[in-house]
Enzyme design. Sequence first.
Site, PDB file in Angstrom:
ATOM      1  NE  ARG A 143      -3.882  -1.947   2.744  1.00 45.74           N
ATOM      2  CZ  ARG A 143      -3.263  -3.256   3.086  1.00 45.74           C
ATOM      3  NH1 ARG A 143      -2.088  -3.347   4.249  1.00 45.74           N
ATOM      4  NH2 ARG A 143      -4.704  -4.095   3.718  1.00 45.74           N
ATOM      5  CE  LYS A 167      -6.198  -0.498   5.023  1.00 44.70           C
ATOM      6  NZ  LYS A 167      -7.103  -0.457   3.819  1.00 44.70           N
ATOM      7  CG  HIS A 235      -5.008   0.944  -4.113  1.00 45.73           C
ATOM      8  ND1 HIS A 235      -4.383   0.251  -2.684  1.00 45.73           N
ATOM      9  CD2 HIS A 235      -6.089   0.175  -4.260  1.00 45.73           C
ATOM     10  CE1 HIS A 235      -5.431  -0.460  -2.400  1.00 45.73           C
ATOM     11  NE2 HIS A 235      -6.175  -0.288  -3.110  1.00 45.73           N
ATOM     12  NE  ARG A 238      -3.299  -3.212  -1.446  1.00 49.53           N
ATOM     13  CZ  ARG A 238      -2.523  -4.170  -0.314  1.00 49.53           C
ATOM     14  NH1 ARG A 238      -1.809  -4.238  -0.465  1.00 49.53           N
ATOM     15  NH2 ARG A 238      -3.681  -4.810   0.096  1.00 49.53           N
ATOM     16  CG  HIS A 261      -6.353  -8.612   1.381  1.00 50.10           C
ATOM     17  ND1 HIS A 261      -7.378  -8.839  -0.155  1.00 50.10           N
ATOM     18  CD2 HIS A 261      -6.504  -6.959   1.223  1.00 50.10           C
ATOM     19  CE1 HIS A 261      -6.577  -7.805  -0.358  1.00 50.10           C
ATOM     20  NE2 HIS A 261      -6.714  -6.946   0.383  1.00 50.10           N
ATOM     21  CE1 TYR A 270      -6.364  -7.019  -7.028  1.00 52.17           C
ATOM     22  CE2 TYR A 270      -7.347  -7.888  -4.693  1.00 52.17           C
ATOM     23  CZ  TYR A 270      -6.436  -6.998  -5.612  1.00 52.17           C
ATOM     24  OH  TYR A 270      -6.220  -5.696  -5.458  1.00 52.17           O
TER      25      TYR A 270
END
Length: 295
Positions: A143, A167, A235, A238, A261, A270
């Site tokens: 990210r 995150k 992004h 990414r 994730h 995806y």
Amino acid sequence: MSAATQAFLDMLAAERGAAVNTLAAYRRDLEGAEDAVGDLSSVSRAKVATLAHEWSALAPSTVARKASALRQFFGFAVDEGWRRDDPSGALPNPRTRRPLPKVLSHEEVEKLLERAELEAEGGKPTAVRQLALVEMLYGSGLRATELVSLPLSAVPRDAPLITVMGKGGQARMVPVSDRAREALQKWLNLRPQEPASRFLFPSRAGKHLSRVRLYQLLKELAVRAGLDPTGISPHVLRHAFATHLLEGGADLRVLQTLLGHADIATTQIYTHVDAARLVSLVNARHPLATRRASD
């Protein structure tokens, strides 16, 4: 902002390790709701229901995000004993369809990398830094915030992996390609030592390169590479990392780990991108594609 909503934000930071950007988003949504209906710790269910009209002009995804923030707050308020009821049922619940991410083709990524490599050949520090940034975005799927805030100590020596703080303060290991390691080493040889900074990509103020500047650098590079700058961002690179790995046969669980994730449902987007690509390929290349349906 009421004391109750501030306490909720404090809890997100302390107990869930919410990132600064996440906290800012929650703050905006909660403050906006309080401006519309008043103190959320005591507002009536009927008043909460009026938010549906208040948000009627917003996109379904935005309404869903705002409603999610309030549901979490109301659950917290009940747990803390500030409310006896949970008025979340009065919030709108729009059906949202997760949009497919923009993805660059292999050819577009090659153009971007070739341009970055060409510019780095002169040994100019900013150009070498640019190459290292692009290689890390596409080669490791980082990210924007994760990349610009990498500490200098994170640069791999012999190991092909690097530890990234994602995150919520969650650490994960991501691969660093040979190309990226080479670019990083070139950058380290040119990286300015003053002002002193603990970051791999320092700013002139001694902090780290900003996300905004990273966006600008990529878009400027895209223009020079002959690509549409509106389709280029950290992004998007990414997304390209994830989609191209999946095309190459990567396992979805492995991809989830690499991307950081929390929920595999986020990674599964995806598979839809890959499916859409395959449908497009069949429609464009299959021998029957050129025949009319009525033939």
